[in-house]
Design a protein around this motif. Structure first.
Motif, PDB file in Angstrom:
ATOM      1  N   ARG B  43       0.826  -1.198   0.000  1.00 47.77           N
ATOM      2  CA  ARG B  43       0.000   0.000   0.000  1.00 47.77           C
ATOM      3  C   ARG B  43       0.871   1.262   0.000  1.00 47.77           C
ATOM      4  O   ARG B  43       1.988   1.233   0.490  1.00 47.77           O
ATOM      5  CB  ARG B  43      -0.846  -0.016   1.263  1.00 47.77           C
ATOM      6  CG  ARG B  43      -2.097   0.782   1.188  1.00 47.77           C
ATOM      7  CD  ARG B  43      -2.920   0.439   2.403  1.00 47.77           C
ATOM      8  NE  ARG B  43      -3.325  -0.963   2.356  1.00 47.77           N
ATOM      9  CZ  ARG B  43      -4.343  -1.400   1.645  1.00 47.77           C
ATOM     10  NH1 ARG B  43      -5.046  -0.562   0.931  1.00 47.77           N
ATOM     11  NH2 ARG B  43      -4.665  -2.664   1.661  1.00 47.77           N
ATOM     12  N   LEU B  76       0.800   1.720 -17.216  1.00 52.46           N
ATOM     13  CA  LEU B  76       1.476   2.406 -18.311  1.00 52.46           C
ATOM     14  C   LEU B  76       1.484   3.905 -18.075  1.00 52.46           C
ATOM     15  O   LEU B  76       2.471   4.581 -18.341  1.00 52.46           O
ATOM     16  CB  LEU B  76       0.763   2.100 -19.629  1.00 52.46           C
ATOM     17  CG  LEU B  76       1.166   0.828 -20.352  1.00 52.46           C
ATOM     18  CD1 LEU B  76       0.273   0.633 -21.567  1.00 52.46           C
ATOM     19  CD2 LEU B  76       2.620   0.888 -20.788  1.00 52.46           C
ATOM     20  N   ALA B  77       0.365   4.419 -17.577  1.00 55.94           N
ATOM     21  CA  ALA B  77       0.278   5.861 -17.339  1.00 55.94           C
ATOM     22  C   ALA B  77       1.325   6.284 -16.316  1.00 55.94           C
ATOM     23  O   ALA B  77       1.973   7.322 -16.465  1.00 55.94           O
ATOM     24  CB  ALA B  77      -1.122   6.233 -16.868  1.00 55.94           C
ATOM     25  N   ALA B  79       4.175   4.727 -15.712  1.00 53.84           N
ATOM     26  CA  ALA B  79       5.497   4.617 -16.340  1.00 53.84           C
ATOM     27  C   ALA B  79       5.752   5.796 -17.260  1.00 53.84           C
ATOM     28  O   ALA B  79       6.867   6.285 -17.381  1.00 53.84           O
ATOM     29  CB  ALA B  79       5.601   3.311 -17.119  1.00 53.84           C
TER      30      ALA B  79
END
Lengths: 222, 224
Positions: B43, B76-77, B79
């Motif tokens: 978390r 992906l966003a 990264a």
């Protein structure tokens, strides 16, 4: 003395500046070339990272004795003449070799692996930007927004905010299962769930008894 | 001390070796695989948040598990938003808070593999004998050398009978520690535990201890 030649042309509102800096002296000199255009400096980039030596105001680097360098940048501004100026030049320090004092090592050999005094920017320039391309990233579009509503229509009559809160609690309960505490739920979630349950119960009682109130009224009216 | 666990290929066990070395050296493990994180996230903020400037590096370290971990996001966003050039500063910030850092490097030779080596003082190369391609290991070693992360040791991971230890030692010029294939390693890894905690007397646990000792020797030499 260090000399500066320039040429500027304008295309589609962008000024393209070409320049050459020459150091005819027999000692290395550090030079600063400043932008005079009324716009931001768009430096040359490799892998999305500005080439070494460029900053917001222009370029700074070391010229070897007798060296002549071609430089170029763009700017979203009207062309003015001259577009650049030699802000200052000074004799480069003994330790400043031309390849580690402004000129990046990969400018000499573009595909060479960066040297051990490389910066993070050097590493990206020579090894490539590792980030996924922007087109590969799914982005929330307005078209995607109606989906939850459609799902709610077809399957669940529970309003979305309530549904997502309940799922979050369920997820926390799953995660908390491995904890040392007896209950998989945190005390806050327990009391929140209890409060919601009581509220629902009260609401149902009120509406059923409310229905009881309307019925007699309906019966009394005739 | 910042140690990079590298190796050109994917799937050779870099994350396992990083986790084990983290346990042996009492270090924070940073999962630097920005595209395909491998160590189970916990978390809270992750490395994507740190590299996007949304979280403080030391605060993103989670101490809940058996090994302190700075996990990496998997979207992906995330990264895309993470700036790889910020990794060096982030890892150094973790080092100043925790002293010892082990970076789990991504596979390949792009800047995300180079950046941990730039940040690191030393490196451990992981190779698997089955997939062992000397050319890959040599290239990664060259990159590590150029970026000043001297090779402390080679972990020859999941070996069977008669591992080619000597041949690899000659080729790469560093101590080679062969870690035998053992179910206990993968089983404990799945639970997020280092084998040294689960089966401290097992052969792999002893080998990981040996690997950590090699790293310690190099760290001692560079300090002198």
């Amino acid at each position: 003395m260090v000399t500066l030649d320039w040429r500027v042309e304008s295309r589609a509102g962008v000024s393209l500046v070409e320049l050459t800096v020459e150091n005819p002296t027999d000692c290395a000199r550090r030079v600063r070339v400043g932008n005079r255009l009324d716009g931001a400096v768009w430096p040359p980039r490799r892998e999305g990272v500005p080439e070494a030596g460029w900053d917001d105001g222009g370029f700074e680097g070391v010229l070897a004795p007798g060296e002549r360098r071609a430089l170029g940048y763009a700017s979203p501004a009207q062309p003015v003449e001259p577009p650049v100026e030699l802000v200052w030049t000074e004799r480069a320090g003994e330790s400043e070799r031309t390849d580690d004092a402004g000129w990046s090592a990969d400018e000499v050999a573009p595909d060479a692996v960066p040297s051990d005094d490389a910066t993070p920017e050097d590493v990206v320039r020579s090894l490539g930007d590792p980030r996924p391309p922007a087109d590969a990233v799914p982005r929330p579009t307005p078209d995607a927004a109606p989906r939850p509503t459609a799902r709610a229509d077809s399957a669940s009559p529970i309003p979305d905010p309530v549904e997502s809160w309940l799922s979050a609690v369920a997820e926390r309960a799953d995660d908390g299962g491995s904890c040392a505490t007896d209950s998989p739920l945190s005390p806050e979630d327990e009391s929140a769930l209890g409060a919601v349950a009581r509220r629902i119960e009260t609401l149902r009682e009120e509406t059923t008894s409310g229905g009881g109130r309307t019925e007699p009224r309906a019966r009394r009216s005739p | 001390m910042i140690l990079a666990v590298a190796g050109g290929k994917g799937g050779v066990g870099k994350s396992t070796v990083a986790l084990e070395l983290g346990a042996e050296l009492d270090a924070v493990v940073v999962d630097a695989d920005l595209g395909m994180a491998d160590l189970a996230a916990r978390r809270g903020p992750d490395l994507h948040d740190v590299l996007a400037g949304r979280a403080d590096p030391a605060e993103a370290v989670s101490e809940d598990g058996p090994v302190a971990l700075l996990p990496c996001g998997r979207t992906l966003a995330g990264a895309r938003a993470a700036d790889p050039t910020k990794l060096v500063g982030a890892v150094e910030a973790v080092e100043s808070a925790y002293e010892r850092v082990v970076i789990d490097c991504p596979a390949g030779m792009a800047a995300d593999a180079g950046m941990p080596l730039l940040a690191a003082d030393a490196s451990v190369l992981v190779a698997s004998p089955r997939e062992f391609a000397l050319a890959d290991a040599l290239r990664t070693r060259e990159l590590a050398r150029e970026l000043d992360a001297g090779l402390a040791a080679v972990a020859l991971n999941r070996t069977g009978e008669n591992p080619p230890t000597e041949r690899i030692r000659r080729a790469l010029g560093a101590p080679v520690v062969a870690i035998p294939e053992d179910d206990r390693v993968s089983r404990s890894r799945r639970q997020g535990w280092p084998v040294s905690e689960v089966a401290p007397d097992s052969e792999p646990a002893l080998r990981f201890g040996e690997l950590a000792a090699e790293v310690g020797r190099l760290a001692g030499r560079t300090r002198d």
